[in-house]
Scaffold this motif. Structure first.
Motif, PDB file in Angstrom:
ATOM      1  N   VAL A 184     -94.573 113.755  36.274  1.00  0.00           N
ATOM      2  CA  VAL A 184     -95.477 112.916  35.536  1.00  0.00           C
ATOM      3  C   VAL A 184     -96.643 112.468  36.497  1.00  0.00           C
ATOM      4  O   VAL A 184     -96.176 111.919  37.689  1.00  0.00           O
ATOM      5  N   ARG A 185     -97.952 112.753  36.348  1.00  0.00           N
ATOM      6  CA  ARG A 185     -98.787 112.641  37.339  1.00  0.00           C
ATOM      7  C   ARG A 185     -99.627 111.170  36.792  1.00  0.00           C
ATOM      8  O   ARG A 185    -100.021 110.945  35.667  1.00  0.00           O
ATOM      9  N   GLU A 186     -99.673 110.315  37.722  1.00  0.00           N
ATOM     10  CA  GLU A 186    -100.308 108.892  37.281  1.00  0.00           C
ATOM     11  C   GLU A 186    -102.128 108.994  37.897  1.00  0.00           C
ATOM     12  O   GLU A 186    -101.992 109.491  39.100  1.00  0.00           O
ATOM     13  N   GLU A 187    -102.726 108.563  37.066  1.00  0.00           N
ATOM     14  CA  GLU A 187    -104.084 108.326  37.532  1.00  0.00           C
ATOM     15  C   GLU A 187    -104.515 106.939  37.414  1.00  0.00           C
ATOM     16  O   GLU A 187    -104.935 106.352  36.207  1.00  0.00           O
ATOM     17  N   PRO A 188    -104.048 105.992  38.353  1.00  0.00           N
ATOM     18  CA  PRO A 188    -104.478 104.647  38.340  1.00  0.00           C
ATOM     19  C   PRO A 188    -105.948 104.329  38.108  1.00  0.00           C
ATOM     20  O   PRO A 188    -106.969 105.182  38.117  1.00  0.00           O
ATOM     21  N   GLY A 189    -106.251 103.184  37.406  1.00  0.00           N
ATOM     22  CA  GLY A 189    -107.683 102.742  36.876  1.00  0.00           C
ATOM     23  C   GLY A 189    -107.550 101.381  36.661  1.00  0.00           C
ATOM     24  O   GLY A 189    -106.294 100.607  36.565  1.00  0.00           O
ATOM     25  N   GLU A 190    -108.699 100.681  36.724  1.00  0.00           N
ATOM     26  CA  GLU A 190    -109.341  99.216  36.339  1.00  0.00           C
ATOM     27  C   GLU A 190    -110.204  99.133  35.381  1.00  0.00           C
ATOM     28  O   GLU A 190    -111.071  99.799  35.640  1.00  0.00           O
ATOM     29  N   GLU A 191    -110.070  98.221  34.540  1.00  0.00           N
ATOM     30  CA  GLU A 191    -110.995  98.067  33.439  1.00  0.00           C
ATOM     31  C   GLU A 191    -111.148  96.619  33.013  1.00  0.00           C
ATOM     32  O   GLU A 191    -110.130  96.083  32.744  1.00  0.00           O
TER      33      GLU A 191
END
Length: 552
Positions: free
Chosen positions: A336-343
């Motif tokens: 599982v690959r995580e792509e962090p983000g913030e909104e």
């Protein structure tokens, strides 16, 4: 035979429905793991005879005949897909308290939806129906188009496409290079249905149909014999070709989902990867092949989502992988690959079902994310609606997966360029073609068929994946958490295999791709040309039938 055909033609009511349903269900025996393709020569003539009797309540009213044709096709398809796909419900038993309520929907709902395609295919055929070989061609066109549409309508689910029934072994797989899976679907219907002419009153017509059926089948097998005769020997692989290790940990799905068992799962994968060189085995006999790998594997492959951690967060896991691998080795692993983000001040992250390349020093060297997600398995269509009633995707926990915008290849440093296909992506022919501008050396299919237990599902999945190698001319390495792991050459011949429920590894040298066989208009063009030819035959038969009945 005429008497049998006449009795089937005259059936009505529940008897007619039952015969269509049973004939469809028996057709599933032509697929893996049974491969009883001869059953198609019985069940498809029954379908033709049932369609011969598809008449409306009011003579001369075509709408009634079309409704009857749809019902026959739908019932035949429902029997076929139910008998061939019932095992999907096994995935819901892994978390039975949460998903057991959906078992009836899985067992009957999916087949009922897929059967609509076959019902519409029979309607299309009935529009140009006749009383001779033309109607066989019409049915091949109708169901050929239905199977083509099944690859993309509602995201597509071309599982157990009927063409696979005519390709149980490498010698019968080679024809797929001529027109692809889509042409093989229409060809299978044509060949299977031609014996329906045995029910015709005209003996010459029946004899001609049988001769045509025999010629097509002999040509199919003969082409396979010819092409395999030109293929290089399986043992004649360049000594410098990379050695691939298939790692099948055979871990129960319940253990994979158990957070407390993560370390045991990870340790099992590391221990298998560190074993001494392991011989490949024959896919047909399970016996060790004569030529064993003389060196440690260059590339180790773990199955789909096999790493029980987010590698981008777990430096210790990457270090453990680096400690296990030699300095020149690479690992390809499902993760599982995580792509962090913030909104708007809220932490938002995307998660991808991915294949990652990890180098011998524990560094992530590349990744490719899954493009075609499983509806209700990895993501929820109409998520706001279903989440409102508390429904989650079966295989995605509470996070759900995101789909990659495009397919990607992984260039292994100093090694081959591989095209990863994750889980059921391997059943979609268009996904196995190399992306534009990419020079691919092999297809790597990682999967986790532990969801389906010891049912026909893992064997069906393996068989369909195997055809992608023949179709593309690329070797394919398929690694399952549990199921059947296999490596095949570009002709579909097995180089290594690990059986169901076996915790084992197999090492095999990667063969070179073969030059694609380009005939006519190419696979896709040949498919449409084949359908156009069948359509012309169907229309000619319809015109002759109309003339014989006094029609203009």
């Amino acid at each position: 035979m005429q008497a049998i055909a006449q009795r089937i033609l005259l059936l009505h009511g529940w008897r007619r429905a039952l015969v269509a349903l049973v004939a469809g269900a028996l057709t599933a025996l032509a697929q893996a793991p049974f491969h009883l393709f001869a059953v198609g020569f019985v069940t498809f003539p029954v379908l033709v005879w049932l369609l011969d009797g598809a008449t409306g309540a009011t003579p001369g009213r075509p709408a009634g005949a079309l409704r009857s044709a749809f019902a026959i096709g739908w019932l035949f398809g429902f029997g076929y897909f139910t008998a061939g796909l019932w095992w999907i419900a096994n995935a819901l038993l892994v978390e039975a308290p949460e998903f057991a309520w959906a078992i009836p929907l899985a067992v009957t709902g999916i087949p009922a939806l897929l059967a609509v395609f076959w019902g519409l295919g029979c309607v299309l055929a009935r529009l140009v129906w006749s009383d001779g070989v033309g109607r066989i061609a019409a049915l091949a066109v109708g169901l050929g188009l239905a199977e083509w549409a099944r690859t993309f309508v509602l995201t597509g689910f071309p599982w157990n496409a009927i063409g696979y029934a005519l390709m149980p072994s490498p010698v019968m797989m080679q024809s797929i290079v001529l027109g692809g899976l889509f042409a093989m679907n229409a060809a299978a219907v044509l060949v299977f249905a031609l014996p329906a002419q045995l029910g015709a009153e005209r003996r010459r017509s029946a004899a001609a149909a049988l001769v045509l059926c025999a010629v097509l089948l002999a040509g199919h097998v003969g082409f396979g014999v010819w092409r395999l005769g030109l293929a290089p020997d399986r043992a004649a692989i360049d000594a410098e070709a990379p050695v691939i290790r298939l790692v099948q940990p055979a871990i129960a799905q319940q253990q994979k989902m158990d957070a407390s068992a993560r370390q045991d799962t990870f340790t099992t994968l590391l221990d298998l990867s560190a074993l001494d060189a392991a011989p490949a085995s024959s896919a047909e006999t399970g016996a060790a092949m004569a030529a064993e790998s003389p060196r440690r594997p260059d590339i180790v492959i773990w199955p789909e989502t096999s790493v029980p951690y987010l590698l981008t967060r777990e430096a210790a896991a990457l270090a453990a992988i680096g400690d296990t691998l030699g300095p020149e080795q690479m690992l390809l692993t499902g993760a599982v690959r995580e792509e962090p983000g913030e909104e708007d001040g809220t932490v938002t992250g995307r998660y991808y079902n991915s294949v990652m390349a990890v180098s011998g020093d524990g560094v992530i060297a590349g990744a490719a994310d899954k493009v075609h997600l499983v509806p209700f398995g990895e993501y929820l269509p109409l998520a706001p609606l279903f989440e409102r009633i508390g429904l989650n995707a079966v295989a995605a926990a509470d996070r759900g997966y995101s789909a990659a915008p495009a397919r990607a290849v992984i260039d292994l440093p100093g090694g081959p360029t591989v095209l990863p296909l994750i889980c059921y992506e391997a059943i979609f022919p268009h996904l196995s073609a190399a992306p534009a501008g990419s020079d691919v050396d092999a297809i790597v299919n990682v999967t986790n068929d532990a969801w389906f237990g010891r049912t026909p599902g893992p064997w069906q999945h393996m068989h369909q994946s195997r055809l992608r190698a023949v179709e593309t001319g690329l070797p394919l390495v398929r690694v399952a958490n549990n199921g059947i792991s296999i490596a095949v050459d570009p002709f579909g011949r097995a180089l290594a295999r690990i059986g169901h429920d076996e915790r084992a590894v197999a090492d095999v040298q990667l063969p070179a791709p073969t030059e694609p066989l380009r005939l006519g208009m190419g696979r896709h063009g040949n498919f449409w040309l084949f359908l156009a030819t069948l359509t012309a035959i169907a229309l000619a038969g319809r015109a002759g039938w109309g003339a014989s009945r006094g029609r203009p």
